[in-house]
Write a protein that holds these residues in place. Structure first.
Motif, PDB file in Angstrom:
ATOM      1  N   PHE A  65       0.825  -1.203   0.000  1.00 50.40           N
ATOM      2  CA  PHE A  65       0.000   0.000   0.000  1.00 50.40           C
ATOM      3  C   PHE A  65       0.860   1.254   0.000  1.00 50.40           C
ATOM      4  O   PHE A  65       1.893   1.309   0.654  1.00 50.40           O
ATOM      5  N   THR A  66       0.416   2.264  -0.745  1.00 47.81           N
ATOM      6  CA  THR A  66       1.021   3.598  -0.711  1.00 47.81           C
ATOM      7  C   THR A  66      -0.124   4.602  -0.686  1.00 47.81           C
ATOM      8  O   THR A  66      -1.265   4.245  -0.952  1.00 47.81           O
ATOM      9  N   TYR A  67       0.213   5.844  -0.365  1.00 51.27           N
ATOM     10  CA  TYR A  67      -0.825   6.865  -0.372  1.00 51.27           C
ATOM     11  C   TYR A  67      -0.254   8.174  -0.850  1.00 51.27           C
ATOM     12  O   TYR A  67       0.951   8.385  -0.869  1.00 51.27           O
ATOM     13  N   ARG A  68      -1.166   9.070  -1.259  1.00 47.39           N
ATOM     14  CA  ARG A  68      -0.788  10.408  -1.693  1.00 47.39           C
ATOM     15  C   ARG A  68      -1.836  11.374  -1.172  1.00 47.39           C
ATOM     16  O   ARG A  68      -3.038  11.165  -1.365  1.00 47.39           O
ATOM     17  N   ALA A  69      -1.386  12.434  -0.509  1.00 51.04           N
ATOM     18  CA  ALA A  69      -2.293  13.477  -0.029  1.00 51.04           C
ATOM     19  C   ALA A  69      -2.329  14.584  -1.076  1.00 51.04           C
ATOM     20  O   ALA A  69      -1.293  15.024  -1.560  1.00 51.04           O
TER      21      ALA A  69
END
Length: 78
Positions: free
Chosen positions: A15-19
Motif C-alpha cells: 500500500f502507498t498513499y498520496r495526499a
C-alpha cells in the motif's frame, strides 16, 4: 511477526498513499488506486499515519481500504 499479519504481507509494503492539495488522500495497492478518503476520514487517516512505523502504516492503509478484493482479480498474463 504480529498476530494481525500472519502471512507477513504487510512487510512487502503493497500500500502507498498520496495526499492532495484539496485535503483528499488517495490510497494505492500495488500502484493501482483503490480508495479515496476525504473530509474527516482523510484528516483522521493523516493523523494516524504521521508517526506510524512502516508496518503499522501498512495496516492503517489496509484498514482504510476495507475489503476491496473479492477474489475475482486476475494476475498478469504470461
Amino acid at each position: 511477526m504480529s498476530p494481525t499479519d500472519k502471512r507477513n504481507k504487510l512487510s512487502d509494503e503493497v500500500f502507498t498513499y498520496r495526499a492532495t492539495k484539496d485535503n483528499k488522500v488517495i490510497i494505492y495497492w500495488q500502484g493501482k488506486q483503490v480508495t479515496i478518503l476525504s473530509g474527516k476520514e482523510s484528516e483522521r487517516f493523516l493523523q494516524q499515519i504521521t508517526n506510524a512505523d512502516p508496518i503499522e502504516a501498512q495496516l492503517i492503509m489496509a484498514k482504510a481500504t476495507g475489503n476491496f478484493k473479492r477474489g475475482n482479480e486476475k494476475g498478469p498474463r504470461k
